[in-house]
Design a protein around this motif. Structure first.
Motif, PDB file in Angstrom:
ATOM      1  N   ALA A 159      99.049  13.270-102.995  1.00  0.00           N
ATOM      2  CA  ALA A 159     100.031  14.122-102.324  1.00  0.00           C
ATOM      3  C   ALA A 159     101.390  14.032-103.013  1.00  0.00           C
ATOM      4  O   ALA A 159     102.083  15.039-103.194  1.00  0.00           O
ATOM      5  CB  ALA A 159     100.158  13.722-100.855  1.00  0.00           C
ATOM      6  N   VAL A 160     101.769  12.814-103.424  1.00  0.00           N
ATOM      7  CA  VAL A 160     103.068  12.623-104.063  1.00  0.00           C
ATOM      8  C   VAL A 160     103.123  13.346-105.405  1.00  0.00           C
ATOM      9  O   VAL A 160     104.114  14.026-105.727  1.00  0.00           O
ATOM     10  CB  VAL A 160     103.367  11.121-104.229  1.00  0.00           C
ATOM     11  CG1 VAL A 160     104.683  10.913-104.970  1.00  0.00           C
ATOM     12  CG2 VAL A 160     103.428  10.449-102.871  1.00  0.00           C
ATOM     13  N   TRP A 161     102.075  13.213-106.208  1.00  0.00           N
ATOM     14  CA  TRP A 161     102.054  13.893-107.500  1.00  0.00           C
ATOM     15  C   TRP A 161     102.103  15.413-107.325  1.00  0.00           C
ATOM     16  O   TRP A 161     102.800  16.121-108.063  1.00  0.00           O
ATOM     17  CB  TRP A 161     100.801  13.500-108.293  1.00  0.00           C
ATOM     18  CG  TRP A 161     100.933  12.203-109.016  1.00  0.00           C
ATOM     19  CD1 TRP A 161     100.292  11.026-108.750  1.00  0.00           C
ATOM     20  CD2 TRP A 161     101.785  11.935-110.144  1.00  0.00           C
ATOM     21  NE1 TRP A 161     100.689  10.050-109.628  1.00  0.00           N
ATOM     22  CE2 TRP A 161     101.601  10.572-110.503  1.00  0.00           C
ATOM     23  CE3 TRP A 161     102.680  12.703-110.880  1.00  0.00           C
ATOM     24  CZ2 TRP A 161     102.274   9.978-111.559  1.00  0.00           C
ATOM     25  CZ3 TRP A 161     103.356  12.121-111.941  1.00  0.00           C
ATOM     26  CH2 TRP A 161     103.150  10.775-112.267  1.00  0.00           C
ATOM     27  N   THR A 162     101.364  15.917-106.337  1.00  0.00           N
ATOM     28  CA  THR A 162     101.369  17.364-106.094  1.00  0.00           C
ATOM     29  C   THR A 162     102.744  17.836-105.654  1.00  0.00           C
ATOM     30  O   THR A 162     103.247  18.872-106.121  1.00  0.00           O
ATOM     31  CB  THR A 162     100.321  17.722-105.025  1.00  0.00           C
ATOM     32  OG1 THR A 162      99.037  17.233-105.417  1.00  0.00           O
ATOM     33  CG2 THR A 162     100.237  19.230-104.841  1.00  0.00           C
ATOM     34  N   ASP A 205      90.468  13.880-104.764  1.00  0.00           N
ATOM     35  CA  ASP A 205      89.117  13.596-105.249  1.00  0.00           C
ATOM     36  C   ASP A 205      89.149  12.881-106.593  1.00  0.00           C
ATOM     37  O   ASP A 205      88.219  12.133-106.931  1.00  0.00           O
ATOM     38  CB  ASP A 205      88.323  14.901-105.378  1.00  0.00           C
ATOM     39  CG  ASP A 205      87.947  15.490-104.018  1.00  0.00           C
ATOM     40  OD1 ASP A 205      87.968  14.724-103.029  1.00  0.00           O
ATOM     41  OD2 ASP A 205      87.664  16.702-103.960  1.00  0.00           O
ATOM     42  N   ILE A 206      90.226  13.088-107.351  1.00  0.00           N
ATOM     43  CA  ILE A 206      90.326  12.479-108.686  1.00  0.00           C
ATOM     44  C   ILE A 206      90.886  11.065-108.605  1.00  0.00           C
ATOM     45  O   ILE A 206      90.324  10.128-109.192  1.00  0.00           O
ATOM     46  CB  ILE A 206      91.201  13.352-109.609  1.00  0.00           C
ATOM     47  CG1 ILE A 206      90.557  14.728-109.805  1.00  0.00           C
ATOM     48  CG2 ILE A 206      91.428  12.659-110.957  1.00  0.00           C
ATOM     49  CD1 ILE A 206      91.432  15.712-110.553  1.00  0.00           C
ATOM     50  N   GLY A 241      98.967  24.620-101.360  1.00  0.00           N
ATOM     51  CA  GLY A 241      99.449  23.243-101.408  1.00  0.00           C
ATOM     52  C   GLY A 241      98.422  22.226-100.961  1.00  0.00           C
ATOM     53  O   GLY A 241      98.073  21.290-101.714  1.00  0.00           O
ATOM     54  N   PRO A 242      97.890  22.337 -99.726  1.00  0.00           N
ATOM     55  CA  PRO A 242      96.869  21.370 -99.293  1.00  0.00           C
ATOM     56  C   PRO A 242      95.623  21.379-100.163  1.00  0.00           C
ATOM     57  O   PRO A 242      94.985  20.334-100.350  1.00  0.00           O
ATOM     58  CB  PRO A 242      96.562  21.826 -97.860  1.00  0.00           C
ATOM     59  CG  PRO A 242      97.800  22.519 -97.408  1.00  0.00           C
ATOM     60  CD  PRO A 242      98.320  23.217 -98.637  1.00  0.00           C
ATOM     61  N   MET A 243      95.244  22.562-100.697  1.00  0.00           N
ATOM     62  CA  MET A 243      94.074  22.613-101.570  1.00  0.00           C
ATOM     63  C   MET A 243      94.308  21.790-102.838  1.00  0.00           C
ATOM     64  O   MET A 243      93.404  21.074-103.305  1.00  0.00           O
ATOM     65  CB  MET A 243      93.754  24.063-101.925  1.00  0.00           C
ATOM     66  CG  MET A 243      93.232  24.890-100.765  1.00  0.00           C
ATOM     67  SD  MET A 243      92.961  26.625-101.207  1.00  0.00           S
ATOM     68  CE  MET A 243      91.766  26.456-102.524  1.00  0.00           C
ATOM     69  N   LEU A 244      95.514  21.882-103.397  1.00  0.00           N
ATOM     70  CA  LEU A 244      95.832  21.083-104.583  1.00  0.00           C
ATOM     71  C   LEU A 244      95.757  19.591-104.285  1.00  0.00           C
ATOM     72  O   LEU A 244      95.268  18.802-105.109  1.00  0.00           O
ATOM     73  CB  LEU A 244      97.231  21.445-105.094  1.00  0.00           C
ATOM     74  CG  LEU A 244      97.375  22.794-105.792  1.00  0.00           C
ATOM     75  CD1 LEU A 244      98.845  23.095-106.061  1.00  0.00           C
ATOM     76  CD2 LEU A 244      96.582  22.807-107.095  1.00  0.00           C
ATOM     77  N   VAL A 245      96.231  19.202-103.099  1.00  0.00           N
ATOM     78  CA  VAL A 245      96.141  17.790-102.716  1.00  0.00           C
ATOM     79  C   VAL A 245      94.687  17.361-102.623  1.00  0.00           C
ATOM     80  O   VAL A 245      94.308  16.274-103.082  1.00  0.00           O
ATOM     81  CB  VAL A 245      96.866  17.545-101.380  1.00  0.00           C
ATOM     82  CG1 VAL A 245      96.621  16.116-100.897  1.00  0.00           C
ATOM     83  CG2 VAL A 245      98.359  17.779-101.536  1.00  0.00           C
ATOM     84  N   GLY A 246      93.845  18.209-102.028  1.00  0.00           N
ATOM     85  CA  GLY A 246      92.432  17.862-101.902  1.00  0.00           C
ATOM     86  C   GLY A 246      91.770  17.654-103.251  1.00  0.00           C
ATOM     87  O   GLY A 246      91.023  16.687-103.442  1.00  0.00           O
TER      88      GLY A 246
END
Length: 401
Positions: free
Chosen positions: A372-375, A364-365, A355-360
């Motif tokens: 965070a909301v989209w993830t 960056d994009i 989860g946190p990796m996806l936010v990171g």
């Protein structure tokens, strides 16, 4: 013991056993919560870089994601009382060694000991709860067990707030070593010694590769990823988007975490009263999908944002209750409960890493906390699909053969 006496005994719940197991889990969760509270002081003392800090924070999840099922098998073979005890002892030893660590490497080694103890105990304690729960209150008992993580992390944050200025992070580590030892004493005093020796349980594909088991583990993965994004990044989001001071932001995050506790228990009660698990899951993930957008809405007042934060946390208590209570339903034999607990928590740990990796990556994009909301929206949408799939298996199981 007559058949009538045995049946009456099966209906009664041994609440001290349930509460001791929950306290033991909370003592373990304090090892998770203490890390984020102590990190700034550890960084200042050792001059550790961010990669070391990230590894220290994530090591418990990494171990659980790697060996959760294996530790469940070990718990089944050792006996749940012994394995829970060993886990508590390892956490206490690891925390004390951490308090005395002279270097970052020694601190990381102590964290590894904590992680092994944490994984061993958290695969055993749900089976302890199931052992103490009466047949009519299985869901309520496991719903109470589900408070172990938010309660333990909140306890660690509260102790840190009161003690860090006085005793520093090393003193905090000593305090978090004492709690597992208290839980150990309560475990041996209150939880009865098993009447029979542990069986030579063998891990079979039919235990862990059933579709409903895999779906439950996957559901816990996406749910845990969503929850950790929320709890882990919430203080920073509050500082960046609402201009709160760090101390106040952490207080808001602590209060939000405590909102998980009542719905953990209420969810178990609703399940015991016959409310369908799928209904609770869909209701919860619907709220969890909508509230983050309100939290970041530009035209929302602070009170509306706080209400959205509380609403998210209250909703997040329901999936935890449903998932942990599923251990009792999925275990076709008592020996399967530790293995299923290990597999389900292994799924949770994978979500906590991903989860946190996806936010990171997303941050960056888009260079905004909407990352965070989209993830979270994506993960909640996946959770809805998994909930619907689980509902299909529940309906099939309810049909007469």
């Amino acid at each position: 013991m007559t058949a009538e006496t045995r049946a009456a005994s099966d209906l009664r719940t041994d609440w001290p056993v349930v509460l001791v197991a929950t306290f033991g889990g909370a003592a373990g969760a304090m090892q998770v919560g203490k890390a984020s509270s102590a990190l700034p002081l550890i960084r200042a003392e050792f001059g550790a870089d961010v990669s070391f800090l990230a590894l220290y924070i994530s090591l418990i999840s990494l171990i659980a994601a790697s060996v959760g099922i294996g530790f469940g098998v070990i718990s089944g073979r050792m006996g749940i009382r012994r394995s829970a005890s060993l886990g508590l002892v390892l956490m206490a030893i690891g925390s004390l060694l951490g308090a005395a660590a002279p270097s970052p490497g020694a601190l990381l080694g102590s964290r590894l000991i904590e992680a092994l103890g944490f994984t061993l105990s958290t695969t055993a304690f749900p089976a302890v709860v199931r052992m103490g729960a009466g047949t009519r209150q299985q869901s309520l008992a496991l719903g109470i067990w589900a408070v172990w993580m938010p309660l333990g992390v909140a306890m660690a944050m509260g102790v840190a707030a009161m003690s860090l200025d006085l005793v520093g992070w090393r003193g905090l580590f000593v305090v978090t070593a004492v709690l597992p030892l208290i839980a150990l004493g309560a475990l041996w005093r209150i939880v009865p010694r098993p009447a029979t020796a542990p069986t030579r349980f063998r891990l079979r594909k039919s235990v862990v590769l059933r579709p409903e088991v895999l779906l439950t583990a996957a559901l816990f993965a996406v749910f845990s990823g969503t929850s950790l994004i929320y709890m882990g990044f919430l203080p920073t989001i509050l500082v960046d988007t609402m201009g709160l001071a760090p101390a106040r932001a952490n207080l808001v995050a602590l209060l939000a975490m405590l909102c998980l506790v009542p719905t953990n228990v209420i969810g178990g009660q609703w399940l015991d009263r016959g409310v369908p698990a799928a209904r609770l899951l869909l209701m919860a993930f619907g709220v969890m999908l909508a509230t983050p957008w309100i939290m970041l809405a530009d035209d929302a007042s602070h009170m509306v944002r706080y209400a959205a934060m509380g609403g998210f946390a209250l909703a997040a208590g329901l999936p935890a209750a449903v998932i942990w209570t599923s251990v009792g339903r999925l275990a076709r034999h008592p020996d399967e409960a530790p293995v299923l607990s290990g597999m389900i928590y292994q799924g949770a740990a994978m979500g906590q890493i991903a989860g946190p990796m996806l936010v990171g990556v997303t941050f960056d994009i888009v260079q905004s906390w909407y990352a965070a909301v989209w993830t979270m929206t994506l993960l909640c949408a996946v959770a809805v699909l998994l909930s619907l799939a689980l509902a299909r298996y529940d309906r099939a199981a309810a049909l007469p053969s």
